[in-house]
Design an enzyme around this catalytic site. Structure first.
Site, PDB file in Angstrom:
ATOM      1  N   CYS A 157      -7.487 -26.929 -21.888  1.00 35.06           N
ATOM      2  CA  CYS A 157      -6.787 -27.674 -22.945  1.00 35.06           C
ATOM      3  C   CYS A 157      -7.364 -29.087 -23.025  1.00 35.06           C
ATOM      4  CB  CYS A 157      -5.296 -27.733 -22.621  1.00 35.06           C
ATOM      5  SG  CYS A 157      -4.372 -28.804 -23.758  1.00 35.06           S
ATOM      6  N   SER A 189       3.392 -21.102 -23.667  1.00 37.58           N
ATOM      7  CA  SER A 189       2.493 -19.948 -23.651  1.00 37.58           C
ATOM      8  C   SER A 189       3.189 -18.656 -24.073  1.00 37.58           C
ATOM      9  CB  SER A 189       1.871 -19.780 -22.257  1.00 37.58           C
ATOM     10  OG  SER A 189       2.853 -19.827 -21.250  1.00 37.58           O
ATOM     11  N   SER A 206       4.848 -19.861 -15.262  1.00 40.28           N
ATOM     12  CA  SER A 206       4.594 -20.900 -16.264  1.00 40.28           C
ATOM     13  C   SER A 206       5.369 -22.164 -15.902  1.00 40.28           C
ATOM     14  CB  SER A 206       5.018 -20.402 -17.651  1.00 40.28           C
ATOM     15  OG  SER A 206       5.108 -21.481 -18.560  1.00 40.28           O
ATOM     16  N   SER A 207       4.651 -23.214 -15.552  1.00 41.65           N
ATOM     17  CA  SER A 207       5.297 -24.463 -15.137  1.00 41.65           C
ATOM     18  C   SER A 207       6.161 -25.035 -16.247  1.00 41.65           C
ATOM     19  CB  SER A 207       4.228 -25.485 -14.722  1.00 41.65           C
ATOM     20  OG  SER A 207       4.817 -26.739 -14.443  1.00 41.65           O
ATOM     21  N   GLU A 224      -3.547 -25.950 -12.781  1.00 41.51           N
ATOM     22  CA  GLU A 224      -3.896 -27.234 -13.386  1.00 41.51           C
ATOM     23  C   GLU A 224      -4.066 -28.321 -12.324  1.00 41.51           C
ATOM     24  OE1 GLU A 224      -2.130 -30.757 -16.182  1.00 41.51           O
ATOM     25  OE2 GLU A 224      -1.360 -28.732 -16.561  1.00 41.51           O
ATOM     26  N   HIS A 267      -5.864 -23.987 -18.122  1.00 37.47           N
ATOM     27  CA  HIS A 267      -5.342 -24.903 -17.103  1.00 37.47           C
ATOM     28  C   HIS A 267      -6.414 -25.821 -16.523  1.00 37.47           C
ATOM     29  CE1 HIS A 267      -3.020 -21.082 -17.090  1.00 37.47           C
ATOM     30  NE2 HIS A 267      -2.013 -21.930 -17.207  1.00 37.47           N
TER      31      HIS A 267
END
EC number: 1.17.7.4
Length: 316
Positions: free
Chosen positions: A101, A273, A228-229, A131, A79
């Site tokens: 990432c 993910s 998890s967005s 993030e 993130h």
């Protein structure tokens, strides 16, 4: 007993993206190179099954760098982290590997470039998400303003309406982000946007597959973690795209079978993910209860691969 017929639509693409695959490989390669324990600041990706598997191999997950000893390697999650984190690691002379990432790193570079050009930054993202914290932490505190909705845009207090730029969290809903961008451009016509859309290809591709699949389905399940967005956005996209029931499940044990009573079609997808083993577990659970006919709903083919950092490719 005769099992009722069920058409199972399987979204493609689904599950792991290149950034998640790279982050997991980084932890595995670090364990091979330096042995256990290897410390990981924050969950490497938002999936309990993945995190538990890496923990069993010797990864130790912590929330802050202060919890890590100086003499063991530390990995920063996919993130991304604020600039202060690697700076602190360098000050302590720690070995660290950045698993951010590359598409998130692109947003970090973009934010810094705009700031260097004298523009105040506005970030479209979710408050508190790792993030968002990492991206806002690329610049001094207070230099990045956060907006989540078009309503936030109406009240955001900027230094100079003619000297603004915006970036976005990579895992947002494409449609929701478009509404916020439109609000920003209406209120601040001079605002500068990214050269290329910040929302990552994998997020976009998974949402497009859900949009194509949702109208065919009585119900839809998204395999993914509650933190998890991108997985939560898939549930929202499915509901908006015409699916009567859309639910997030971490694995097959979480399926609410009573809510699915009477369905004749189900759509299955997974956040970026979520590993394929959990998707197969959910598919198998339907196979035990229904006479399943599978259909693929494919809207894109992904062949992206990101290299791991050089430090892991070099001998110990």
């Amino acid at each position: 007993m005769t099992r009722p017929p069920l058409t199972l639509y399987l979204a493609a693409p689904r599950g792991f993206c290149a950034g998640v695959d790279r982050a997991i490989r980084i932890v595995e390669m670090a364990l091979e190179k330096w042995g256990a324990p290897v410390y990981v600041r924050h969950e490497i990706v938002h999936n309990k099954y993945v995190v538990d598997g890496l923990r069993d191999k010797g990864a130790v997950f912590v929330e802050e760098l202060a919890e890590c000893p100086d003499d063991r390697p530390v990995i920063f999650s996919a993130h991304g982290v604020p600039k202060s984190v690697p700076q602190a690691a360098e000050k302590r002379e720690m070995i660290y590997v950045d698993a951010t990432c590359p598409l998130v790193s692109k947003v970090h570079i973009e934010a810094q470039r705009h700031a260097d050009n004298g523009l105040q930054m506005i970030m479209i993202g979710h408050a508190g998400h790792p993030e968002t914290v990492g991206t806002m932490g690329q610049l001094p505190e207070g230099d990045v303003l956060l907006v989540e909705t078009p309503a936030d845009v109406a009240t955001v207090d900027v230094r100079d309406p003619d000297r603004l730029a915006y970036v976005t969290q990579t895992t947002l809903s494409v449609d929701d982000t478009a509404d916020v961008v439109a609000a920003l451009q209406t209120r601040f016509p001079a605002i500068v946007g990214p050269h290329k859309e910040d929302i990552c290809y994998a997020t976009t591709n998974r949402q497009e597959a859900v949009k194509a699949m949702a109208p065919k389905c009585d119900a839809m399940l998204v395999v993914g973690a509650p933190n998890s967005s991108n997985s939560k956005r898939l549930v929202e996209v499915g509901a908006r795209a015409g699916c009567g029931y859309a639910q997030l499940v971490q694995r097959a044990d979480d399926i609410d079978w009573r809510a699915l009573d009477g369905i004749t079609s189900i759509g299955i997808t997974a956040g970026a993910s979520a590993p394929e083993v959990l998707i197969n577990e959910v598919i198998a659970a339907f196979g035990e209860r229904y006479d399943v006919t599978r259909e693929m709903v494919e809207t894109a083919v992904e062949n992206v691969e990101f290299k791991v950092p050089r430090v892991l490719r070099e001998p110990a």
